[in-house]
Design an enzyme around this catalytic site. Structure first.
Site, PDB file in Angstrom:
ATOM      1  N   ASP A 184      74.187  62.257   6.610  1.00  0.00           N
ATOM      2  CA  ASP A 184      73.873  63.580   7.148  1.00  0.00           C
ATOM      3  C   ASP A 184      73.815  63.577   8.668  1.00  0.00           C
ATOM      4  O   ASP A 184      73.706  62.525   9.314  1.00  0.00           O
ATOM      5  CB  ASP A 184      72.561  64.103   6.573  1.00  0.00           C
ATOM      6  CG  ASP A 184      71.361  63.214   6.913  1.00  0.00           C
ATOM      7  OD1 ASP A 184      71.513  61.981   6.894  1.00  0.00           O
ATOM      8  OD2 ASP A 184      70.275  63.766   7.202  1.00  0.00           O
ATOM      9  N   GLU A 224      68.509  61.795   5.948  1.00  0.00           N
ATOM     10  CA  GLU A 224      67.720  60.953   6.836  1.00  0.00           C
ATOM     11  C   GLU A 224      67.162  61.740   8.005  1.00  0.00           C
ATOM     12  O   GLU A 224      66.119  61.385   8.559  1.00  0.00           O
ATOM     13  CB  GLU A 224      68.578  59.788   7.356  1.00  0.00           C
ATOM     14  CG  GLU A 224      67.814  58.707   8.109  1.00  0.00           C
ATOM     15  CD  GLU A 224      67.650  58.995   9.607  1.00  0.00           C
ATOM     16  OE1 GLU A 224      66.840  58.301  10.251  1.00  0.00           O
ATOM     17  OE2 GLU A 224      68.329  59.907  10.128  1.00  0.00           O
TER      18      GLU A 224
END
Length: 379
Positions: A88, A148
């Protein structure tokens, strides 16, 4: 907008980006990965592409958990190395800083530094190491995970650690967070709190009849502005802390004295402190105010005294130069540390450019990191 390349293109690019081919192929792989938009919570399409790529490699056992994808060799080696990276990114800018663009010797765009440059060299090596004639001396687990860049409770690696810790077991771990092609040991911890004030509503034309909660927050900002962050030596590395407001909200309407205000504060603390000690420090700093913890994650000590970590650092730095440095931000080396696995950060990209609108990575660092890790895994 995100690109619409079929996932097969990612497979082709990863295989072309194996060592020995033109470095332009590795740059093209990174560009394709970045151009698949994957802001936290929206990683499914990139996870699909990564899974498709890994399943095309006959030397890998592939497992998927949500938008976490794991590929691992099963040669029966005496040791196992885990290489992990998150899929991400933080949100795009307005206008969007995608698709990527090559300017001179750097690739620009969201995710180029944090941390799809790490993902690119990982995928190239996952396709390379384990095929006939190119078998590493350690078994390798490649972990690609989601979410994350948001609250710790949503972190995909944390989910795996809780539900499938066997997938993360190893003797040493490498996290592909940007380290400027050097070695960054450990990481700071992080804690976010809300400092809340409470007032009394009133019509803004008769403000004296109320108590303005936003005004009551002024001492909170004064304390933050006057705060001097520490520099703390931990196992030979000096970690620099930081503390600051990252958000403020309050107000009901343009003609109402607000009765509530919230200042969100983020504290990045040296790994010598626990989250509980960090919380106690903030409660002392903001004495007299309501303090509510919304997110916290422990840091990790450098871990460079572990034999495998030292051997890796020596081998990599012989190629890339420099000496080990501390990681100021929080990274998932902390999760591996909690599992008893020594871990370091190693990937292309200047950490100072992470999350910035002008995020960019020097393309030369891509092959440098790929080749350094490959040589160590084959040694």
């Amino acid at each position: 907008m995100a690109s619409t390349e079929p996932t097969a293109d990612l497979r082709t690019l990863a295989e072309a980006a194996r060592p020995g081919g033109p470095d332009e192929d590795l740059v093209a792989l990174l560009a394709a990965i970045c151009d698949i938009e994957s802001v936290s919570g929206d990683e499914a399409r990139l996870a699909d592409a990564v899974e498709d790529l890994l399943r095309a490699q006959p030397h890998l056992e592939v497992l998927r958990d949500g938008n976490c994808v794991v590929g691992r060799t099963t040669f029966g080696r005496e040791r196992r190395v885990v290489v992990a990276g998150h899929l991400d990114t933080v949100p795009l800018t307005d206008p969007p800083n995608l698709p990527t663009r090559l300017v001179g010797d750097a690739l620009w765009g969201r995710g180029t530094v944090d941390m799809k440059a790490g993902i690119a060299y990982m995928l190239a090596l996952a396709a390379d190491l384990g095929r006939p004639g190119v078998e590493p001396t350690s078994d390798v687990t490649w972990v690609f995970y989601d979410q994350e860049e948001v609250e710790a409770v949503r972190n995909g690696l944390g989910r795996l650690a809780a539900s499938r810790p066997d997938l993360l077991q190893g003797d040493f771990a490498i996290v592909g967070e940007p380290s400027d092609a050097g070695i960054e040991g450990g990481c700071n911890g992080t804690i976010r709190v809300e400092v809340r004030t409470h007032g009394v509503t009133a019509h803004s034309a008769r403000a004296w009849a109320g108590v303005n909660a936003i005004h009551l927050a002024a001492p909170v900002l004064d304390r933050l502005a006057a705060y001097t962050p520490r520099e703390v030596e931990v196992d030979g590395l000096v970690y620099r802390e930081s503390l600051g407001a990252v958000g403020i909200r309050g107000g009901v309407a343009g003609n109402v004295v607000p009765d509530a205000c919230v200042v969100t504060v983020n504290y990045r603390f040296a790994p010598s402190r626990t989250p509980e000690q960090a919380e106690a420090h903030l409660r002392e700093l903001f004495e007299g105010f309501e303090v509510v913890v919304t997110d916290a994650a422990a840091g990790a000590r450098p871990g460079l005294d572990a034999p495998l970590a030292q051997a890796f650092a020596d081998a990599v730095l012989a190629v890339t130069g420099g000496t080990p440095r501390p990681k100021y931000g929080w990274t998932d080396v902390a999760r591996f540390s909690a599992l008893g696995i020594p871990a370091v950060n190693f990937a292309p990209g200047d950490p100072l450019l992470a999350h910035k609108d002008d995020e960019r990575v020097p393309v030369a660092q891509l092959a440098l990191c790929r080749d350094a890790l490959r040589a160590w895994l084959l040694a």
